[in-house]
Design a protein around this motif. Structure first.
Motif, mmCIF file in Angstrom:
data_model
loop_
_atom_site.group_PDB
_atom_site.id
_atom_site.type_symbol
_atom_site.label_atom_id
_atom_site.label_comp_id
_atom_site.label_asym_id
_atom_site.label_seq_id
_atom_site.Cartn_x
_atom_site.Cartn_y
_atom_site.Cartn_z
ATOM 1 N N ARG A 278 33.345 50.626 33.803
ATOM 2 C CA ARG A 278 32.364 50.042 34.722
ATOM 3 C C ARG A 278 31.146 49.450 34.009
ATOM 4 O O ARG A 278 30.550 48.491 34.481
ATOM 5 N N CYS B 197 36.070 36.769 38.416
ATOM 6 C CA CYS B 197 37.125 37.663 38.888
ATOM 7 C C CYS B 197 36.994 39.013 38.180
ATOM 8 O O CYS B 197 36.242 39.163 37.212
ATOM 9 N N ASP B 198 37.764 39.990 38.656
ATOM 10 C CA ASP B 198 37.693 41.330 38.081
ATOM 11 C C ASP B 198 38.102 41.339 36.607
ATOM 12 O O ASP B 198 37.496 42.037 35.791
ATOM 13 N N HIS C 128 36.030 42.845 33.490
ATOM 14 C CA HIS C 128 36.561 43.901 32.632
ATOM 15 C C HIS C 128 36.465 43.509 31.158
ATOM 16 O O HIS C 128 36.079 44.328 30.302
#
Length: 493
Positions: free
Chosen positions: A368, A139-140, A144
């Motif tokens: 990013r 997942c994001d 991160h």
């Protein structure tokens, strides 16, 4: 229907064959992003319409691998057998990653590339997400946390609330030993599979709530992606905070210090609330006031209760009437709990003897690329900037960070340009944007790492026409701020 089976760990030669086939096919994160515009697997029972036309384009080995192990959909056996080596298909069937279903091979798990690693998890399906034993896919939030994770050589790393052990597996190359711990026993099974798939033998998978499975152990690095979503009810074990408001995160942090070695760091991604009548920084400071740890918070986003509720619920609820009803329930809950806003971001703590510091850095844009080295520098910078020992700061040698960019805006007035603002943007490492004036710009030009801070401040005072003592006093305050923001860095000389 959800299956609680997990793939059987591969032997060393089988794992190498799997990796080699994926590498030869170009089954990598950049290629998947190029192909589908995605870095994380979408729910296979709710695939975006734009992907529909691409699912039948099984013209290359990459297409077959992506369709099965990234999108989680069946692949035609004839096509797969023609494009992938026999040994690869056979080992996928033997270990349980694929099952034969008529004229199709159907995946039972995803295998997602992250960096140089391949990581298996359950299929990403909305209908599975309330299952107690479900091990969610990439997942994001996990990406991160991976981006800020410190990747320096350490003795012992803990992947807490590990799921399929993304952070544990990626920590294996720079850790002597790694422990992956999760409440879900199926997570431990996936962790073992993923360690073997990537050729690592230094990962131990355990099962228990928070630190229960590692009692008495201490770590140099703890990476935690806990269940942090704040809601009226804990609907799942892996995503929603099981204690009122942000209580689970607070509980995790209160226990963490006892499991950190001196100098050890915990890095977590989480959410916390702003309660009416309380400063949120004071609230979090109180959580860790007597922990013996430095605290560094990096807020990334802030949402009001209404938007937070809708954005969270819309991830799994498509019916508008149900969504509206659930949103009303959530908003009432937040109102009763006097919640004004929900913040999300990163929270780092470091166990350190002496007077501890507490600092907040507001992120100005998404992260990013991996910036673990910049995070490690950030701790060192704060040790200098926030210390009561002015002599240590004044004797240090600093230089301007790489990737610093200046943006100046002016407007035309009365036959000349008049400056409106000067903004510095740090593009390498931790993304920061700060407004400065001519004094700060002049001060920065003094720092090239060749002379101590005190000498730089005196040169600055002479250049701008300040008394030496005034220049030192004002310049020291500027230097502390620039250090905290990463604009200045220590040279190590």
């Amino acid at each position: 229907m959800f299956s609680d089976n997990t793939p059987t760990p591969l032997g060393a030669e089988e794992a190498k064959l799997f990796r080699d086939v994926c590498q030869a096919a170009g089954y990598t994160s950049p290629r998947l992003e190029e192909r589908f515009g995605l870095l994380v697997p979408p729910p296979s029972d709710r695939l975006p319409a734009t992907l529909g036309a691409r699912l039948d384009q099984n013209g290359t080995p990459l297409d077959v691998l992506a369709k099965a192990f990234f999108l989680g959909t069946a692949v035609d056996t004839e096509t797969a057998n023609a494009l992938l080596p026999d040994g690869f298909i056979r080992l996928c069937l033997q270990c349980g990653l694929l099952i034969e279903d008529g004229t199709d091979y159907r995946p039972t798990a995803l295998v997602t590339p992250v960096g140089t690693a391949l990581l298996a998890s359950d299929l990403q399906r909305i209908e599975y997400q309330d299952e107690e034993q479900f091990v969610p896919a990439l997942c994001d939030a996990a990406l991160h946390l991976n981006a800020v994770a410190i990747r320096q050589s350490v003795g012992k790393t803990l992947d807490l609330c590990s799921g399929f052990a993304l952070h544990g597996v990626l920590s294996c190359p720079h850790s002597e030993t790694v422990v992956a711990s999760d409440l879900n026993p199926r997570a431990a099974a996936f962790a073992r599979f993923n360690a073997a798939l990537n050729g690592f033998e230094n990962l131990r998978a355990v099962t228990g709530e928070l630190f229960d499975a590692v009692k008495g152990e201490r770590f140099n690095l703890i990476l935690a992606n806990p269940p942090f979503v704040i809601s009226p009810d804990a609907m799942t074990t892996y995503r929603f905070n099981p204690i009122a408001l942000d209580g689970f995160v607070r509980q995790m942090l209160s226990q963490a210090a006892d499991h950190l070695e001196e100098g050890g760091i915990l890095q977590t991604i989480c959410e916390w609330v702003e309660v009416q009548g309380q400063d949120w920084q004071d609230r979090l400071r109180g959580w860790l006031a007597d922990s013996g740890c430095d605290v560094w918070i990096l807020p990334a986003n802030r949402q009001l209760p209404a938007s937070y509720a809708r954005n969270t619920l819309a991830q799994t609820i498509s019916d508008e009437a149900e969504l509206a009803a659930q949103q009303a329930t959530w908003e009432n809950y937040f109102h009763e709990q006097r919640v004004e806003a929900i913040q999300g971001g990163f929270l780092f703590i470091r166990r350190r003897s002496g007077k501890n510091w507490f600092d907040v850095t507001q992120l100005t844009k998404p992260i990013r690329q991996p910036i673990g080295d910049a995070i490690a520098r950030g701790f060192s910078n704060r040790d200098l900037a926030l210390s009561d020992d002015s002599d240590a700061l004044l004797s240090s040698r600093l230089t301007v960070a790489n990737g610093l960019r200046q943006v100046e805006t002016s407007h035309w007035k009365e036959f000349r340009w008049q400056r409106d603002s000067i903004v510095l943007h740090l593009d390498d490492g931790l993304p920061v944007s700060i407004g400065i004036d001519e004094y700060v710009r002049t001060l920065l030009e003094m720092f090239d790492g060749s002379r101590p801070v005190l000498e730089c401040l005196d040169r600055f005072a002479n250049q701008v026409g300040l008394a030496i003592e005034t220049g030192r006093k004002q310049g020291t305050a500027m230097v502390r701020s620039l250090l905290k923001n990463g604009i200045l860095v220590a040279t190590g000389r």
